[in-house]
Scaffold this motif. Structure first.
Motif, PDB file in Angstrom:
ATOM      1  N   UNK A 124       0.833  -1.210   0.000  1.00 38.40           N
ATOM      2  CA  UNK A 124       0.000   0.000   0.000  1.00 38.40           C
ATOM      3  C   UNK A 124       0.860   1.249   0.000  1.00 38.40           C
ATOM      4  N   UNK A 125       1.888   1.258   0.848  1.00 39.00           N
ATOM      5  CA  UNK A 125       2.801   2.395   0.892  1.00 39.00           C
ATOM      6  C   UNK A 125       3.451   2.649  -0.465  1.00 39.00           C
ATOM      7  N   UNK A 126       3.975   1.588  -1.070  1.00 38.05           N
ATOM      8  CA  UNK A 126       4.684   1.753  -2.346  1.00 38.05           C
ATOM      9  C   UNK A 126       3.729   2.127  -3.477  1.00 38.05           C
ATOM     10  N   UNK A 127       2.495   1.671  -3.368  1.00 43.16           N
ATOM     11  CA  UNK A 127       1.496   2.044  -4.373  1.00 43.16           C
ATOM     12  C   UNK A 127       1.294   3.553  -4.396  1.00 43.16           C
ATOM     13  N   UNK A 128       1.170   4.156  -3.207  1.00 43.86           N
ATOM     14  CA  UNK A 128       0.981   5.606  -3.142  1.00 43.86           C
ATOM     15  C   UNK A 128       2.264   6.355  -3.481  1.00 43.86           C
ATOM     16  N   UNK A 129       3.415   5.788  -3.143  1.00 46.74           N
ATOM     17  CA  UNK A 129       4.669   6.443  -3.491  1.00 46.74           C
ATOM     18  C   UNK A 129       4.861   6.468  -5.013  1.00 46.74           C
ATOM     19  N   UNK A 130       4.467   5.375  -5.683  1.00 46.07           N
ATOM     20  CA  UNK A 130       4.575   5.333  -7.143  1.00 46.07           C
ATOM     21  C   UNK A 130       3.623   6.333  -7.795  1.00 46.07           C
ATOM     22  N   UNK A 131       2.424   6.492  -7.188  1.00 43.50           N
ATOM     23  CA  UNK A 131       1.437   7.410  -7.754  1.00 43.50           C
ATOM     24  C   UNK A 131       1.776   8.859  -7.466  1.00 43.50           C
ATOM     25  N   UNK A 132       2.314   9.125  -6.264  1.00 47.52           N
ATOM     26  CA  UNK A 132       2.636  10.495  -5.846  1.00 47.52           C
ATOM     27  C   UNK A 132       4.099  10.567  -5.382  1.00 47.52           C
ATOM     28  N   UNK A 133       5.048  10.454  -6.297  1.00 47.36           N
ATOM     29  CA  UNK A 133       6.470  10.400  -5.907  1.00 47.36           C
ATOM     30  C   UNK A 133       6.970  11.673  -5.242  1.00 47.36           C
ATOM     31  N   UNK A 134       6.357  12.830  -5.539  1.00 52.19           N
ATOM     32  CA  UNK A 134       6.796  14.090  -4.943  1.00 52.19           C
ATOM     33  C   UNK A 134       6.163  14.340  -3.577  1.00 52.19           C
ATOM     34  N   UNK A 135       5.063  13.670  -3.310  1.00 46.16           N
ATOM     35  CA  UNK A 135       4.295  13.943  -2.090  1.00 46.16           C
ATOM     36  C   UNK A 135       4.477  12.891  -1.008  1.00 46.16           C
ATOM     37  N   UNK A 136       4.943  11.693  -1.374  1.00 48.95           N
ATOM     38  CA  UNK A 136       5.047  10.586  -0.419  1.00 48.95           C
ATOM     39  C   UNK A 136       6.499  10.161  -0.270  1.00 48.95           C
ATOM     40  N   UNK A 137       6.979  10.107   0.971  1.00 45.43           N
ATOM     41  CA  UNK A 137       8.341   9.653   1.245  1.00 45.43           C
ATOM     42  C   UNK A 137       8.318   8.383   2.081  1.00 45.43           C
TER      43      UNK A 137
END
Length: 284
Positions: A180-193
């Motif tokens: 789940x974490x990596x899914x959102x990081x892939x979708x929002x690379x600038x917003x999720x660390x």
């Protein structure tokens, strides 16, 4: 025609990249398992079993082959249902009396991403009653406090079945959290660390570098073995900025997120959080 050929090539490249990623992940898991099994205490225990071998002299090769086929089927079923994959099982007789026989066992395997070695002893009576009398468990996730507490409780309770039930559910939740974490990081690379194998992710607004929201996702194993996810949202910003938050938006972020979580579910709650906090100023 040229466009179709180009699309096929791009699909093939994408497929190869995915395959390489899977092979890389499998290689890293195998390397971790090799390093784990090479620990001196585990290596010594495995070698002692191999040196002494089985104490039973009478062997029926046909019966053994039939048992092996049955074991392979059971092992496949166990992996499909629980995620637990056994790679080795060793057994030797320690002591024999008129009333019972004491056996030592070693189970080596992996539960999704967690490698483990379980050493235990059983007392098998003539009445075919069997009880576990000692357990010693090692994993390659000794930095995980919840898992270590589960192991400690299992050493005391001798509940081996309960341990594997909790381990399977715990590993599944950890895997789901990470995907789940990596899914959102892939979708929002600038917003999720993210930090690899972490239990939190950081939400950022590129226009507000001094302000962050930390989504903490703990996975708790209760004393009764039940595994539950616990999520919380923590604001991180300078005190001066907090003082300007007159309406308490950041202060109440955790409470509001939990309300949203119960209302719309995990995925939708995180999506709404990113859209409202991380991208609001960029879209204004």
């Amino acid at each position: 025609m040229q466009r179709n050929t180009l699309e096929r090539c791009e699909d093939a490249i994408s497929s190869l990249k995915q395959e390489l990623q899977e092979l890389k992940k499998k290689y890293e898991e195998n390397q971790r398992e090799i390093a784990f099994l090479s620990r001196p205490n585990i290596k010594k225990a495995l070698e002692s079993f191999n040196e002494q071998g089985s104490s039973d002299d009478n062997t029926d090769m046909k019966a053994i082959e039939e048992k092996l086929v049955h074991c392979d089927q059971e092992r496949w079923f166990l992996k499909e249902v629980t995620g637990i994959q056994l790679t080795a099982y060793l057994k030797k007789r320690e002591k024999k009396t008129k009333e019972a026989i004491t056996y030592s066992h070693i189970l080596v395997g992996r539960c999704i991403f967690i490698s483990f070695v379980v050493m235990f002893k059983t007392l098998e009576e003539q009445t075919e009653k069997c009880q576990v009398i000692h357990i010693n468990i090692y994993t390659d996730c000794e930095d995980n406090s919840e898992l270590m507490k589960l192991i400690s409780r299992t050493h005391k309770s001798l509940n081996l079945l309960g341990f594997f039930r909790s381990l399977s559910t715990f590993a599944e939740w950890c895997e789901y959290r990470q995907s789940t974490f990596f899914q959102f990081m892939d979708t929002y690379p600038q917003e999720v660390g993210l930090t690899p194998l972490s239990d939190y992710m950081i939400l950022m607004n590129p226009d507000l570098p001094w302000c962050e929201l930390i989504l903490v996702w703990k996975i708790i194993i209760r004393d009764d073995g039940v595994v539950i996810p616990v999520l919380d949202l923590l604001p991180k910003m300078p005190e001066q900025a907090m003082a300007l938050d007159k309406t308490g938006v950041m202060k109440n972020a955790g409470v509001n997120f939990k309300t949203l979580l119960h209302a719309v579910g995990l995925q939708e709650a995180i999506e709404n959080l990113i859209q409202s906090f991380c991208m609001k100023r960029s879209s204004d």
